[in-house]
Design an enzyme around this catalytic site. Structure first.
Site, mmCIF file in Angstrom:
data_model
loop_
_atom_site.group_PDB
_atom_site.id
_atom_site.type_symbol
_atom_site.label_atom_id
_atom_site.label_comp_id
_atom_site.label_asym_id
_atom_site.label_seq_id
_atom_site.Cartn_x
_atom_site.Cartn_y
_atom_site.Cartn_z
ATOM 1 N N LYS A 1 1.238 14.684 0.749
ATOM 2 C CA LYS A 1 -0.133 14.966 0.315
ATOM 3 C C LYS A 1 -0.328 16.465 0.023
ATOM 4 O O LYS A 1 -1.304 16.870 -0.572
ATOM 5 C CB LYS A 1 -1.130 14.491 1.365
ATOM 6 C CG LYS A 1 -1.134 12.960 1.557
ATOM 7 C CD LYS A 1 -2.131 12.545 2.631
ATOM 8 C CE LYS A 1 -2.049 11.072 3.023
ATOM 9 N NZ LYS A 1 -2.742 10.173 2.067
ATOM 10 N N LYS B 1 -14.540 8.696 -3.265
ATOM 11 C CA LYS B 1 -15.759 9.028 -2.507
ATOM 12 C C LYS B 1 -16.272 10.421 -2.875
ATOM 13 O O LYS B 1 -17.479 10.641 -3.000
ATOM 14 C CB LYS B 1 -15.482 8.935 -1.004
ATOM 15 C CG LYS B 1 -15.097 7.519 -0.564
ATOM 16 C CD LYS B 1 -14.469 7.483 0.818
ATOM 17 C CE LYS B 1 -13.744 6.154 1.051
ATOM 18 N NZ LYS B 1 -12.864 6.184 2.232
ATOM 19 N N HIS C 1 0.807 -1.237 0.000
ATOM 20 C CA HIS C 1 0.000 0.000 0.000
ATOM 21 C C HIS C 1 0.829 1.269 0.000
ATOM 22 O O HIS C 1 0.282 2.337 0.276
ATOM 23 C CB HIS C 1 -0.904 0.043 1.234
ATOM 24 C CG HIS C 1 -1.997 -0.969 1.238
ATOM 25 N ND1 HIS C 1 -3.260 -0.714 0.757
ATOM 26 C CD2 HIS C 1 -2.018 -2.239 1.674
ATOM 27 C CE1 HIS C 1 -4.019 -1.797 0.903
ATOM 28 N NE2 HIS C 1 -3.277 -2.731 1.454
ATOM 29 N N LYS D 1 -8.070 14.357 4.575
ATOM 30 C CA LYS D 1 -7.221 13.169 4.573
ATOM 31 C C LYS D 1 -6.178 13.345 5.659
ATOM 32 O O LYS D 1 -6.071 14.427 6.248
ATOM 33 C CB LYS D 1 -6.537 12.992 3.218
ATOM 34 C CG LYS D 1 -5.798 14.268 2.741
ATOM 35 C CD LYS D 1 -5.145 14.085 1.387
ATOM 36 C CE LYS D 1 -6.112 14.115 0.231
ATOM 37 N NZ LYS D 1 -6.042 12.988 -0.678
ATOM 38 N N ARG D 2 -5.395 12.284 5.953
ATOM 39 C CA ARG D 2 -4.315 12.444 6.906
ATOM 40 C C ARG D 2 -3.371 13.565 6.464
ATOM 41 O O ARG D 2 -3.215 13.820 5.267
ATOM 42 C CB ARG D 2 -3.533 11.126 7.026
ATOM 43 C CG ARG D 2 -4.240 10.095 7.861
ATOM 44 C CD ARG D 2 -4.439 10.556 9.284
ATOM 45 N NE ARG D 2 -3.191 10.516 10.016
ATOM 46 C CZ ARG D 2 -2.895 9.649 10.971
ATOM 47 N NH1 ARG D 2 -3.777 8.739 11.331
ATOM 48 N NH2 ARG D 2 -1.744 9.688 11.589
ATOM 49 N N THR E 1 -8.405 6.863 -1.757
ATOM 50 C CA THR E 1 -9.769 6.364 -1.882
ATOM 51 C C THR E 1 -10.755 7.497 -1.616
ATOM 52 O O THR E 1 -11.887 7.462 -2.102
ATOM 53 C CB THR E 1 -10.027 5.205 -0.884
ATOM 54 O OG1 THR E 1 -9.469 5.568 0.379
ATOM 55 C CG2 THR E 1 -9.390 3.918 -1.368
HETATM 56 C C1 NTF Z 1 -2.424 3.843 2.056
HETATM 57 N N1 NTF Z 1 -1.243 3.250 2.668
HETATM 58 C C2 NTF Z 1 -1.985 4.695 0.870
HETATM 59 O O1 NTF Z 1 -1.207 5.775 1.323
HETATM 60 C C3 NTF Z 1 -3.215 5.200 0.098
HETATM 61 O O2 NTF Z 1 -2.798 5.854 -1.075
HETATM 62 C C4 NTF Z 1 -4.124 4.025 -0.275
HETATM 63 O O3 NTF Z 1 -5.305 4.493 -0.873
HETATM 64 C C5 NTF Z 1 -4.460 3.238 0.978
HETATM 65 O O4 NTF Z 1 -3.262 2.784 1.616
HETATM 66 C C6 NTF Z 1 -5.308 2.020 0.669
HETATM 67 O O5 NTF Z 1 -4.693 1.226 -0.295
HETATM 68 C C7 NTF Z 1 -1.012 3.226 3.967
HETATM 69 O O6 NTF Z 1 -1.739 3.750 4.779
HETATM 70 C C8 NTF Z 1 0.244 2.536 4.427
HETATM 71 F F1 NTF Z 1 0.132 2.197 5.697
HETATM 72 F F2 NTF Z 1 0.479 1.456 3.713
HETATM 73 F F3 NTF Z 1 1.255 3.309 4.264
#
Ligand code: NTF
Length: 838
Positions: free
Chosen positions: A570, A676, A373, A564-565, A672
């Site tokens: 970002k 949405k 991810h 978002k975080r 994601t």
């Molecule tokens: C996150 N990964 C990614 O930063 C996002 O872009 C993605 O949409 C989501 O996963 C779901 O696939 C993480 O949070 C981590 F922990 F893998 F870094």
């Protein structure tokens, strides 16, 4: 524990008050639960009592489906997906269960006939924040889709006592507060102490020869922890399937050490209990970074070992031979957090179940599949060997042996390439030694997937390049998706009703059907309905902002939202540069004609991530100035909505006009939130990163605001030598923005406050804000132009929603089923043994 057959209860009929769906029945059941479960009656009941009574009423209706599902899966020993994830960000259960049961309206009427308001009761639910962001929420969407598609599945994770912290904002700074989600009890789970398991930690290993003369290893642990499963039913949308989310709590094996107690050492006796329970105490609040903390590794082995032991129990109970473990279960690893499963499954098969190495390795590889991810180097998990040896001595031996066999394979495939061996080894030996968890996951799995087309390509070309060359057949892409049940049906009932009035409601299970909306894009009546719904939802958010933040917002302005975080990649601070650019234009020319905008932010920063917290402070500080500057005349407003959560997200997505997806290309694996927002009719301003690329492909370039460097351009610029100062000196507006911050304009004259942020931009700018600045501003200017043409904007908004079919998590899950899991739906009939009287 043994089950006791009892034929007298085989024909048991469950009373219809526990299953019936009529308004009368729901009312009776609600009052019954208020009295007999909550122990209250209306005169003295609190809102929470009412919420609990309603939750139990709904849970009863789930149980019928849940038990039927379990009976059928057990009878048929159905092939099952095990989704292993350190995070499940479920969001509130009540509303979602009402939608999936199809009884939202009946329940609304039932509670209203009792003088209560359903929205009010829904508000009561404290959501289980057992995740940080996208990764945990994706797991939750996938559970919804697996249940909806009737795929037998179990989600396995940790029942953290404290989930993600609550965020308060004080003087513009983020302050973290512990999240006590279990405070008022959790009506959605059922503890299953009869399925407890034990997990070992620490100690040492001893070799011995068994009675057949075979070399064996015995692990003498320092500590043993008990795992107790807590199950939550996960109901599909309008199906009878209710799968299970099984979360583990850690406990001391005996709640009391009587020997220590009798000798008078009461605190010593309780000590072990405290240490053990720490394991499931708190979720690590880091998104996209790994800190190598001992407790975190302990959490990982804890939930992975509990879950694998549980699967083995199920295999035995269903009379499947252990040699066919991989036929009964496919185990999806949600990132590397559960990657220790590779070594743990080997250990269980070899040490505990007497299997030989080669067979155990075959079963392990055939069972496990790994989803990556992230592309951020700092998020790739590595554990110091010293820590591993201390906590998991047996696993380290197994990893060394896997590594030995693996490196032999590499040598055979690439003879004489010693540099490759060094790069691919499961052990990083460049300095202090580490175990590389992504490498372990790649070697131990039969499938490796990324979460968007671009992300998978970058894994193949860059992050996991050596593994792609070694095992090209293992690699595949599974673009993320989101569940339309929670993220439009539940969260945006007005838009849902409008859509269904035009094209029926098939789209809720078959999101591609949204394309039929395109037929109405030139229908002025439909367009005006579409627009007035967006505007009504914006009004609601205006009221919320007035109440929460005390800020008056113009509902006709562009609602420009980034939720978002917080992370530098970002680029929430790029958004800030745009706000200040507009502000400067107004200050220079107060009568300038500017399309009014409301900038809305939501999101948490990892508590130890100073720069992210400083960006939150900057946004709040800009808001304080801009919102109160008379020159601005309400044309710009900046709002920071604190404590962003799933519950809150559901309120925010439907209200957006513009969705900010502005990460530096090559950094956001998928995203994601982008999906949405677009599903709810927002237009996207975004870079060609993650799933933005595919969203743009689907909605069409004319309906997407794209800007900025592409991933290859980013690499090229960095390779050439990037000098942010050059951009600062040559771009007048950019310079004015930076100078404005540096002057202390947003910090009551304090020129030091934001200096760390400005220095990082001027002298490093790792995420290329300056390089993308002008393109971003130009693109935003186009957004402002287009927004003035209301018909054109509405048309684009409709086309965005209509073309989002691909991004349903149902599509993602179908792809996983077909390409990785090899699994088919198992429809559930509400069977006779527990058929309710209707
Ligand atoms: C996150 N990964 C990614 O930063 C996002 O872009 C993605 O949409 C989501 O996963 C779901 O696939 C993480 O949070 C981590 F922990 F893998 F870094």
């Amino acid at each position: 524990m043994q089950t006791v057959p009892n034929h007298q209860v085989d024909n048991l009929q469950i009373e219809d008050d526990r299953t019936g769906l009529s308004v009368e029945c729901l009312k009776r059941a609600f009052l019954d639960n208020l009295f007999y479960v909550q122990g209250k009656f209306p005169k003295i009941a609190t809102k929470n009592d009412y919420y609990m009574a309603l939750a139990y009423t709904v849970r009863d209706r789930l149980l019928q489906r849940w038990i039927n599902t379990a009976v059928i899966y057990t009878e048929r020993a159905s092939r099952t997906v095990s989704y292993l994830s350190a995070e499940f960000l479920m969001g509130p259960h009540l509303g979602n269960n009402l939608v999936n049961l199809g009884i939202y309206d009946q329940v609304k009427q039932a509670v209203s006939e009792l003088g209560l308001d359903l929205e009010d009761l829904l508000e009561q639910e404290e959501e289980p924040g057992l995740g940080n962001g996208g990764l945990g929420r994706l797991a939750a969407c996938y559970l919804d889709s697996m249940a909806t598609l009737e795929i037998p599945s179990l989600g396995y994770g940790i029942r953290y006592e404290f989930g993600i912290f609550d965020q308060d904002i004080r003087d513009g700074w983020q302050v973290e507060i512990t999240d006590k989600w279990l405070h008022c009890g959790n009506p959605w789970e059922i503890a299953r102490p009869e399925w407890e398991v034990y997990v070992r930690l620490g100690g040492h290993t001893e070799a011995y020869t068994d009675e057949h003369g075979r070399y064996r290893v015995r692990w003498i642990p320092f500590q043993v922890i008990k795992g107790v499963p807590h199950d939550t039913p996960i109901l599909g949308y309008k199906t009878n399937t209710a799968n299970t989310l099984r979360l583990w709590t850690a406990e001391a094996p005996e709640s009391f050490d009587f020997a220590a107690f009798n000798s008078g050492d009461y605190l010593g006796a309780v000590q072990e209990k405290m240490v053990s329970e720490n394991l499931s105490k708190v979720l690590y609040p880091n998104d996209d970074s790994s800190q190598g903390k001992r407790l975190r590794l302990a959490q990982q082995i804890f939930f992975v070992s509990c879950s694998l032991q549980d699967m083995i129990r199920i295999v035995f109970r269903q009379n499947v031979p252990l040699e066919k473990f991989h036929e009964k279960f496919v185990v999806q690893l949600n990132d590397t957090h559960p990657a220790i499963a590779v070594a743990e499954l080997m250990r269980l098969l070899i040490d505990e179940h007497d299997m030989g190495w080669d067979q155990a390795w075959q079963i392990t590889q055939k069972s496990l599949a790994y989803t990556n991810h992230t592309l951020l180097p700092e998020a790739l998990e590595r554990w110091p060997i010293s820590l591993f040896r201390e906590l998991l001595p047996r696993h380290l031996e197994i990893i060394y042996e896997i590594n030995y066999h693996f490196l032999e394979e590499v040598k055979a495939k690439f003879p004489g390439d010693s540099d490759r061996l060094r790069r691919m080894s499961l052990i990083d030996e460049s300095g202090e030694k580490y175990v590389r968890m992504a490498h372990l996951a790649c070697v131990g799995s039969h499938s490796i997937n990324g979460v968007a087309a671009l992300h998978t390509k970058l894994l193949q070309q860059d992050v996991l390049r050596d593994f792609y060359q070694m095992y090209p057949e293992k690699f595949n892409n599974k673009t993320n998706g989101v569940t339309p049940r929670r993220f439009i049906v539940l969260s945006n009932p007005r838009l849902t009703n409008l859509i269904s009035s035009k094209i029926g409601d098939n789209w809720i299970k078959h999101l591609e059907d949204l394309k039929h909306l395109e037929a109405f894009v030139d229908d002025p009546e439909f367009c005006s309905q579409w627009r007035s719904i967006k505007s009504a939802i914006k009004q609601d958010l205006v009221a919320y902002i007035a109440q929460q933040n005390g800020i008056t917002v113009n509902p006709d302005s562009i609602f420009d939202i980034q939720a978002k975080r917080f992370h530098e990649y970002k680029r929430q601070h790029l958004n800030a540069l745009h706000i200040i650019t507009l502000y400067n234009r107004i200050k220079a020319n107060p009568d300038i004609d500017i399309t009014p905008r409301t900038f809305i932010f939501g999101g948490k920063a990892a508590p130890g991530y100073y720069m992210a917290k400083l960006i939150i402070k900057l946004l709040n500080s800009i808001g304080d100035v801009v919102n109160n500057d008379p020159d601005v005349r309400d044309r710009l407003k900046v709002v920071f909505l604190k404590d962003y959560s799933v519950k809150f997200a559901q309120r925010v997505y439907p209200a957006a006009d513009l969705s900010e997806q502005i990460s530096m290309a090559g950094k956001e694996a998928s995203g994601t939130g982008n999906m949405k927002f677009a599903l709810n009719g927002a237009l996207t301003i975004g870079t060609l990163d993650g799933a933005n690329v595919e969203i743009r492909e689907e909605v069409g370039e004319d309906n997407f605001f794209i800007f900025g460097l592409t991933a290859p351009e980013v690499y090229a610029l960095k390779a050439r030598g990037y000098r942010p100062l050059d951009y600062y000196h040559s771009n007048r507006e950019l310079k004015a923005v930076i100078d404005r911050i540096a002057s202390g304009h947003f910090s009551h004259g304090d020129t030091k406050l934001f200096k760390p942020l400005l220095d990082s931009l001027l002298y490093r700018d790792e995420y290329l804000l300056f390089a993308d600045y002008q393109a971003y501003i130009d693109c935003q200017d186009r957004v402002s132009q287009v927004y003035r043409d209301r018909d054109r904007w509405t048309r684009m908004s409709i086309l965005n929603a209509a073309r989002m079919g691909k991004f349903s998590s149902d599509r993602s899950i179908r792809d996983y089923c077909q390409d990785i899991w090899n699994i088919k739906p198992v429809p559930i009939e509400l069977g006779e043994c527990i058929q309710a009287k209707e």
